[in-house]
Design a protein around this motif. Structure first.
Motif, PDB file in Angstrom:
ATOM      1  N   ASP A  50      39.971  38.246  32.321  1.00 42.24           N
ATOM      2  CA  ASP A  50      40.211  37.514  33.566  1.00 42.24           C
ATOM      3  C   ASP A  50      40.640  38.439  34.695  1.00 42.24           C
ATOM      4  N   VAL A  51      41.493  39.405  34.395  1.00 42.53           N
ATOM      5  CA  VAL A  51      41.938  40.337  35.435  1.00 42.53           C
ATOM      6  C   VAL A  51      40.764  41.202  35.895  1.00 42.53           C
ATOM      7  N   LYS A  52      39.877  41.548  35.001  1.00 42.98           N
ATOM      8  CA  LYS A  52      38.687  42.308  35.389  1.00 42.98           C
ATOM      9  C   LYS A  52      37.823  41.501  36.363  1.00 42.98           C
ATOM     10  N   LEU A  53      37.666  40.204  36.094  1.00 42.60           N
ATOM     11  CA  LEU A  53      36.897  39.330  36.997  1.00 42.60           C
ATOM     12  C   LEU A  53      37.599  39.188  38.347  1.00 42.60           C
ATOM     13  N   LEU A  54      38.913  39.099  38.334  1.00 44.19           N
ATOM     14  CA  LEU A  54      39.679  39.008  39.581  1.00 44.19           C
ATOM     15  C   LEU A  54      39.533  40.287  40.404  1.00 44.19           C
ATOM     16  N   LYS A  55      39.612  41.414  39.733  1.00 39.92           N
ATOM     17  CA  LYS A  55      39.491  42.694  40.435  1.00 39.92           C
ATOM     18  C   LYS A  55      38.102  42.852  41.033  1.00 39.92           C
ATOM     19  N   GLU A  56      37.080  42.474  40.267  1.00 41.70           N
ATOM     20  CA  GLU A  56      35.706  42.562  40.770  1.00 41.70           C
ATOM     21  C   GLU A  56      35.498  41.616  41.956  1.00 41.70           C
ATOM     22  N   LEU A  57      36.172  40.471  41.918  1.00 39.76           N
ATOM     23  CA  LEU A  57      36.093  39.511  43.020  1.00 39.76           C
ATOM     24  C   LEU A  57      36.707  40.082  44.297  1.00 39.76           C
ATOM     25  N   GLY A  58      37.693  40.949  44.137  1.00 40.35           N
ATOM     26  CA  GLY A  58      38.288  41.615  45.291  1.00 40.35           C
ATOM     27  C   GLY A  58      39.416  40.858  45.956  1.00 40.35           C
ATOM     28  N   VAL A  59      39.994  39.881  45.239  1.00 35.44           N
ATOM     29  CA  VAL A  59      41.107  39.133  45.833  1.00 35.44           C
ATOM     30  C   VAL A  59      42.343  40.014  45.935  1.00 35.44           C
ATOM     31  N   LYS A  60      43.161  39.734  46.944  1.00 38.77           N
ATOM     32  CA  LYS A  60      44.420  40.453  47.092  1.00 38.77           C
ATOM     33  C   LYS A  60      45.524  39.836  46.249  1.00 38.77           C
ATOM     34  N   ALA A  61      45.344  38.534  45.887  1.00 36.76           N
ATOM     35  CA  ALA A  61      46.436  37.828  45.204  1.00 36.76           C
ATOM     36  C   ALA A  61      45.888  36.819  44.208  1.00 36.76           C
ATOM     37  N   TYR A  62      46.676  36.571  43.180  1.00 37.12           N
ATOM     38  CA  TYR A  62      46.327  35.574  42.171  1.00 37.12           C
ATOM     39  C   TYR A  62      47.528  34.659  41.999  1.00 37.12           C
ATOM     40  N   ARG A  63      47.311  33.381  42.292  1.00 37.29           N
ATOM     41  CA  ARG A  63      48.359  32.372  42.119  1.00 37.29           C
ATOM     42  C   ARG A  63      48.164  31.708  40.760  1.00 37.29           C
ATOM     43  N   SER A  91      62.076  41.433  39.045  1.00 39.50           N
ATOM     44  CA  SER A  91      61.971  42.762  39.644  1.00 39.50           C
ATOM     45  C   SER A  91      60.528  43.167  39.917  1.00 39.50           C
ATOM     46  N   LYS A  92      59.578  42.437  39.311  1.00 36.67           N
ATOM     47  CA  LYS A  92      58.161  42.807  39.429  1.00 36.67           C
ATOM     48  C   LYS A  92      57.388  41.929  40.408  1.00 36.67           C
ATOM     49  N   VAL A  93      57.857  40.705  40.591  1.00 37.03           N
ATOM     50  CA  VAL A  93      57.112  39.725  41.374  1.00 37.03           C
ATOM     51  C   VAL A  93      57.841  39.427  42.671  1.00 37.03           C
ATOM     52  N   ARG A  94      57.108  39.467  43.774  1.00 37.00           N
ATOM     53  CA  ARG A  94      57.719  39.220  45.075  1.00 37.00           C
ATOM     54  C   ARG A  94      57.568  37.767  45.530  1.00 37.00           C
ATOM     55  N   TYR A  95      56.439  37.138  45.211  1.00 32.29           N
ATOM     56  CA  TYR A  95      56.123  35.820  45.778  1.00 32.29           C
ATOM     57  C   TYR A  95      56.268  34.714  44.735  1.00 32.29           C
ATOM     58  N   TRP A  96      57.012  33.666  45.115  1.00 29.97           N
ATOM     59  CA  TRP A  96      57.327  32.578  44.199  1.00 29.97           C
ATOM     60  C   TRP A  96      57.122  31.227  44.870  1.00 29.97           C
ATOM     61  N   MET A  97      56.641  30.280  44.091  1.00 34.72           N
ATOM     62  CA  MET A  97      56.596  28.879  44.501  1.00 34.72           C
ATOM     63  C   MET A  97      57.328  28.065  43.453  1.00 34.72           C
ATOM     64  N   THR A  98      58.192  27.182  43.890  1.00 36.37           N
ATOM     65  CA  THR A  98      59.030  26.427  42.954  1.00 36.37           C
ATOM     66  C   THR A  98      58.230  25.352  42.223  1.00 36.37           C
ATOM     67  N   LEU A  99      57.616  24.451  42.978  1.00 32.05           N
ATOM     68  CA  LEU A  99      56.948  23.279  42.406  1.00 32.05           C
ATOM     69  C   LEU A  99      55.550  23.128  42.991  1.00 32.05           C
ATOM     70  N   TYR A 136      51.323  35.744  42.601  1.00 30.08           N
ATOM     71  CA  TYR A 136      52.039  34.653  43.271  1.00 30.08           C
ATOM     72  C   TYR A 136      52.323  33.615  42.189  1.00 30.08           C
ATOM     73  N   ILE A 137      53.569  33.485  41.789  1.00 23.54           N
ATOM     74  CA  ILE A 137      53.897  32.651  40.631  1.00 23.54           C
ATOM     75  C   ILE A 137      54.395  31.275  41.064  1.00 23.54           C
ATOM     76  N   THR A 138      53.789  30.249  40.466  1.00 26.39           N
ATOM     77  CA  THR A 138      54.275  28.882  40.594  1.00 26.39           C
ATOM     78  C   THR A 138      55.106  28.580  39.350  1.00 26.39           C
ATOM     79  N   LEU A 139      56.340  28.170  39.543  1.00 31.68           N
ATOM     80  CA  LEU A 139      57.240  27.998  38.404  1.00 31.68           C
ATOM     81  C   LEU A 139      57.011  26.691  37.653  1.00 31.68           C
ATOM     82  N   PHE A 140      56.506  25.675  38.337  1.00 27.04           N
ATOM     83  CA  PHE A 140      56.212  24.421  37.632  1.00 27.04           C
ATOM     84  C   PHE A 140      54.944  23.787  38.171  1.00 27.04           C
ATOM     85  N   HIS A 141      53.951  23.667  37.281  1.00 28.71           N
ATOM     86  CA  HIS A 141      52.685  23.018  37.624  1.00 28.71           C
ATOM     87  C   HIS A 141      52.349  21.985  36.545  1.00 28.71           C
TER      88      HIS A 141
END
Length: 456
Positions: free
Chosen positions: A60-73, A152-160, A112-117
């Motif tokens: 999946d990360v290989k597909l994301l990298k090939e897609l060229g996105v800057k971020a993965y939520r 310490s590794k992740v900068r962007y967070w979404m709660t809900l 970009y991590i969502t803590l509850f989905h």
């Protein structure tokens, strides 16, 4: 063009893609249990295997990298980390997410991590879920565990993600897990506890996260589009966006749970809307406690995440506001959602004008009737056209000075679409749900070009 550091991304959710539902110490979620009930999910589908992403990080990360996105939520499965919702920590669950985060960072992709989905722990469901006064403390404990490991590794967070849906569809209409139909009294208490959970999560992120951490939420943005550019219609649309309960003249069929102001105002303005206080005050905590709770709920956030797929056209009427009649044969998606590109202009515009916070489009896309052609390709031209139309409207808002920081397409992969099972395909990548095989669609290559050139 958008600014150079505009964030192009894609989004997913844990239960919809991971699979591995009973592996490596993961606890049960309400969706694991809901899928066991006959007739609840299309064709008896379950998320047991989903996209098998639990075993396919590298692919999946290989597909994301090939897609060229800057971020993965993506989201974290609460019961995969804490099988009972609180207490015992499942080390293998944390290892999975840490491995994913490390792989993304190595590939130059911002997590970009969502803590509850939506995949609520079944063990906490048995203790009253969001109706239990302790539920916000349970969520805070879970968030703290995640932050101590990944903060310490992740900068962007979404709660809900979309509490309007997991409360409204899960506990009010019964369409989603756990499939209940609670009273308005119970629902209002659940919403308060959910907002309190958000506030406590923000405080945990501030305490245990990086100093430069950015935190927000990803809520449904119920968009009202003015039927014309007349001042009267524009004001009517804005009124419906943030005062829908009153604008609908307290229609007993009005689903107040989806009113934007109900969710956004406590977080961003520090108070509930006047209509809620006037009509439902006795359902909320007593004055002193409510004041304390609202201080927590309104803990400052950095951005607003808007999930926008469609909008409703409205106009000023002789008496109040009315829904505009669309022309016969109006375009709809595979999910029968209205194709309404202007939602990506008016939603961010009205929301920013009211709350003055930077905005991300955290979900946008469509379900399309995709299948593998005889030559092995997936020709989803409708998706490309849909995205082009919506992004043109988003660019209008951006050009007018609305601080739109990024756009996340829903979804990266075809996935388990909740009560619709595997019937609805939202992905840029086609997934065979029996084998897990991934095939990039034509839209994948179109979006790849958008990410590279920062325009479309």
């Amino acid at each position: 063009m958008f600014k150079k550091d505009f964030v192009w991304g894609v989004a997913t959710a844990s239960y919809q893609i991971e699979g591995g539902a009973y592996e490596d110490g993961k606890g049960l979620s309400i969706w694991d249990m809901f899928c066991k009930e006959p007739g609840r999910v299309y064709d008896g589908n379950t998320g047991d295997f989903a996209c098998d992403s639990y075993h396919r990080i590298d692919e999946d990360v290989k597909l994301l990298k090939e897609l060229g996105v800057k971020a993965y939520r993506f989201s974290i499965s609460w019961p995969r980390v804490l099988p009972n919702g609180i207490g015992e920590i499942n080390e293998k669950g944390l290892e999975y997410y840490e491995k994913l985060v490390d792989a993304l960072i190595e590939a130059g992709i911002e997590p970009y991590i969502t803590l509850f989905h939506w995949d609520y722990p079944y063990e906490l469901y048995k203790r009253g879920q969001w109706l239990n006064p302790k539920s916000s403390n349970w969520f805070e404990e879970y968030v703290t565990v995640v932050l101590k490991r990944l903060g310490s590794k992740v900068r962007y967070w979404m709660t809900l993600n979309e509490p309007q849906c997991f409360i409204g569809l899960g506990y009010y209409t019964g369409e989603h897990a756990p499939g209940h139909r609670y009273s308005v009294y119970d629902i209002i208490q659940m919403i308060h506890n959910t907002l309190l959970a958000h506030g406590k999560a923000v405080r945990a992120i501030r305490k245990y996260g990086r100093k430069d951490a950015k935190v927000g939420f990803a809520f449904v943005n119920y968009v009202n589009i003015p039927n014309t550019f007349s001042e009267a219609d524009i004001e009517a649309a804005k009124e419906m966006m943030f005062n829908g309960y009153l604008s609908s003249e307290k229609n007993p069929n009005h689903n107040f749970i989806f009113d934007n102001d109900y969710w956004y105002d406590p977080i961003l303005l520090g108070k509930y809307p006047n209509w809620l206080i006037e009509d439902f005050r006795e359902y909320l905590p007593k004055e002193e406690q409510l004041k304390k709770d609202l201080e927590i709920i309104s803990t400052d956030i950095d951005f607003i995440g808007l999930n926008i797929y469609q909008g409703v056209r409205v106009e000023k009427a002789k008496k109040g506001i009315k829904i505009s009649k669309l022309k016969e044969g109006h375009a709809v998606t595979g999910f029968n959602w209205k194709v309404s590109p202007e939602a990506l202009y008016w939603g961010p515009k009205f929301t920013y004008e009211r709350y003055k916070k930077p905005i991300y489009i955290t979900e946008n896309g469509l379900s399309n009737k995709d299948w593998v052609a005889l030559d092995g390709k997936i020709y989803d031209q409708a998706r490309i056209d849909f995205l082009q139309r919506y992004l043109l409207e988003l660019k209008k808002a951006y050009d007018e000075g609305i601080p739109v920081e990024g756009y996340f397409h829903w979804s990266f992969l075809d996935n388990f679409e909740w009560a619709e099972g595997y019937k609805e395909r939202f992905g840029l990548v086609y997934v065979d749900f029996e084998t897990g095989e991934r095939i990039p669609k034509e839209s994948y290559y179109w979006y790849k070009k958008v990410c590279k050139e920062n325009k479309f």
